[in-house]
Structure formats: structure tokens, C-alpha cells
Motif scaffolding. Sequence first.
Motif, short mmCIF file in Angstrom:
data_model
loop_
_atom_site.label_atom_id
_atom_site.label_comp_id
_atom_site.label_asym_id
_atom_site.label_seq_id
_atom_site.Cartn_x
_atom_site.Cartn_y
_atom_site.Cartn_z
N UNK A 1 37.44 -43.97 79.74
CA UNK A 1 35.84 -43.78 78.99
C UNK A 1 35.23 -45.27 79.55
N UNK A 2 33.97 -44.96 79.83
CA UNK A 2 32.98 -45.97 80.23
C UNK A 2 31.88 -46.21 79.28
N UNK A 3 31.89 -45.44 78.11
CA UNK A 3 30.85 -45.49 77.17
C UNK A 3 31.21 -45.12 75.87
N UNK A 4 30.95 -45.83 74.79
CA UNK A 4 31.06 -45.42 73.49
C UNK A 4 30.10 -44.96 72.71
N UNK A 5 30.26 -44.53 71.50
CA UNK A 5 28.99 -44.06 70.72
C UNK A 5 27.83 -45.14 70.58
N UNK A 6 28.36 -46.59 70.06
CA UNK A 6 27.35 -47.51 69.96
C UNK A 6 26.49 -47.76 71.21
N UNK A 7 27.22 -48.00 72.37
CA UNK A 7 26.64 -48.26 73.57
C UNK A 7 25.77 -46.96 74.13
N UNK A 8 25.98 -45.88 74.00
CA UNK A 8 25.22 -44.79 73.96
C UNK A 8 23.86 -44.81 73.00
N UNK A 9 23.97 -45.36 71.94
CA UNK A 9 22.68 -45.40 71.22
C UNK A 9 21.73 -46.36 71.75
N UNK A 10 22.15 -47.50 72.34
CA UNK A 10 21.28 -48.66 72.76
C UNK A 10 20.88 -48.25 74.19
N UNK A 11 21.45 -46.96 74.86
CA UNK A 11 20.93 -46.81 76.16
C UNK A 11 19.96 -45.52 76.15
N UNK A 12 19.93 -45.03 75.12
CA UNK A 12 18.74 -43.89 75.16
C UNK A 12 17.58 -44.15 75.47
N UNK A 13 17.02 -45.21 75.05
CA UNK A 13 15.52 -45.48 75.41
C UNK A 13 15.26 -45.37 76.88
N UNK A 14 16.30 -45.72 77.61
CA UNK A 14 15.98 -45.65 79.16
C UNK A 14 15.68 -44.20 79.48
N UNK A 15 16.06 -43.19 78.72
CA UNK A 15 15.62 -41.74 79.28
C UNK A 15 14.87 -40.98 78.32
N UNK A 16 14.43 -41.66 77.30
CA UNK A 16 13.78 -41.15 76.26
C UNK A 16 12.41 -40.26 76.60
N UNK A 17 11.72 -40.78 77.51
CA UNK A 17 10.51 -40.14 78.06
C UNK A 17 10.94 -38.91 78.89
#
Length: 268
Positions: free
Chosen positions: A78-94
Amino acid sequence: MSAVRRKVRVHPPARVRDALLAQVEFVRLAAREIADEAQAAPSGLPGWDVGTLLVHIAGQIDALPRLLAQPPPRAARPELGAAEWATSTGAVADVLADRTRQDAAVVRDRIAAMDAAAEELEAVVETGVREDVLLPHRFGAMRALDFTVTRVVELVVHSDDLTRALGRPVRLDRQALAITTRVLADALAAKAPGASTELRVPPFAAVQCLAGPRHTRGTPPNVVETDPVTWLRLAAGRTAWDAAVASGRLRASGERAGALAGELPVLG
């Protein structure tokens, strides 16, 4: 001063599965009660009416089956966990918002789309809570279990969006709300690491965050406390810090506690 080590939270697979299926059912029941004309009402999310929100929810239900149908990632771990996913979502929100609007323009029967997605999910959900299966997520390979945890978060946040849009409550499964509360609290701790301030969201979560003097015993000097629904609205950018304080649902004490406002939201 040594770095603060953040424990990786364990989400029991059976609880994640049950929470996801329960929240899917609650939001489906709520959607069936929405009249066709009411789908054109504002959702409270920029540029989205209620119908668009329903299409987005259907997409979140169908996300696990879609990823499981793709070839596995090349990563061995794994390269990504649930918490890291949450903080990354803003980058693709638009990008995701635009895609949802495009989908909403062609999906006419939103309730049927949600029901079809739920059927697809039920067929694969047992695989979706396995810890030895990796999925090819855009931010990095994820364990199937961790990705399914993120679907719980999405459904709880958007069920609450429907509550606010419709003016009547969409039921939140208790375990689904607990998972969401913990993931978003862990995301805050990952985004603003430290031990100067304690965020408390009883009865589900308590995490330390923000750089600064660390307390070792007794009551910490900086404490922020709120209820789970207010926390998810703060963490998802649905309500403002000052509004939560003014309502009495958020209590902040200590010189550093107010700095937490600058770290919100954590979910894009």
C-alpha cells in the motif's frame, strides 16, 4: 524534541462492511422519498442541485466495484491510507465536481442509478474489505479495506449534505459515523502533526495535533471539543469555525486551540 509518532488506526473489516451497507441503505431510502421536482432544488454545494448530489452518491457507491474491475496496481504494498486519502482529495476536487455535473446531465433516473450501484456493491463487498487486495487509486495503491473505509466517509458526508439540502434528517449509521469521525480526525493529525492541542470528538475520537509544547500528563492546555456531526461538517468544509463556536457546538480552550481553524477543512 522527538517527532510525534502517529499510530495507524485499525478498522475491523466486518464493521466497515456492515457500516457501508447500512449507510447505503439509509441514503437509498431517503432518495426514494425525494420528488422529481425537488431534485432541481439547490443542494448547498456550489453548482450542484439535489439531483446532481444523488448522481454523485451513486458514483461513490459504485466506486468500489469499478476499482475492483480494473487491473491490480504494480505496487507490491500500500502507498496510501484512509487518512492520507482525505488530505489529498482537495487536489482533484474541481475535476471530480466537473465530472459529476457531466454525469448528472445524462443520468435521468437518479434513483435507479443508485439502486443499480448498490447491487454491484453488494456483489463485491466481501472482497472490498480484504486487507490483502490492492486497488489502483489515482493517489497510490490502496488496500481494498482502506478504500472501502473512504467510501464510508463519502457516504456519511454526502448523506449529511442531503440532510441539509432537504431540511429533514437522513439517518446516519452509528458505526459509519464513528468511522468517518475517526478518519477525519486522523487526517487532521496527519495534516497538522504535533501534540500541543487535543481534538476531542466524543464518543468516537481524540487525537493530538499542531506543533508546539507537548503535554505529558493531565488535561492538555489546548483543547478543542465538538460533536461528531459538527466535526464532519468542519472537516469537510460544510460549516465555518466561527459559526460552530457561535452555536455552542464547538468549544475551544487554550492559546493554541484557535490555530486549529487554519487547518480546516481537511477533506476537499
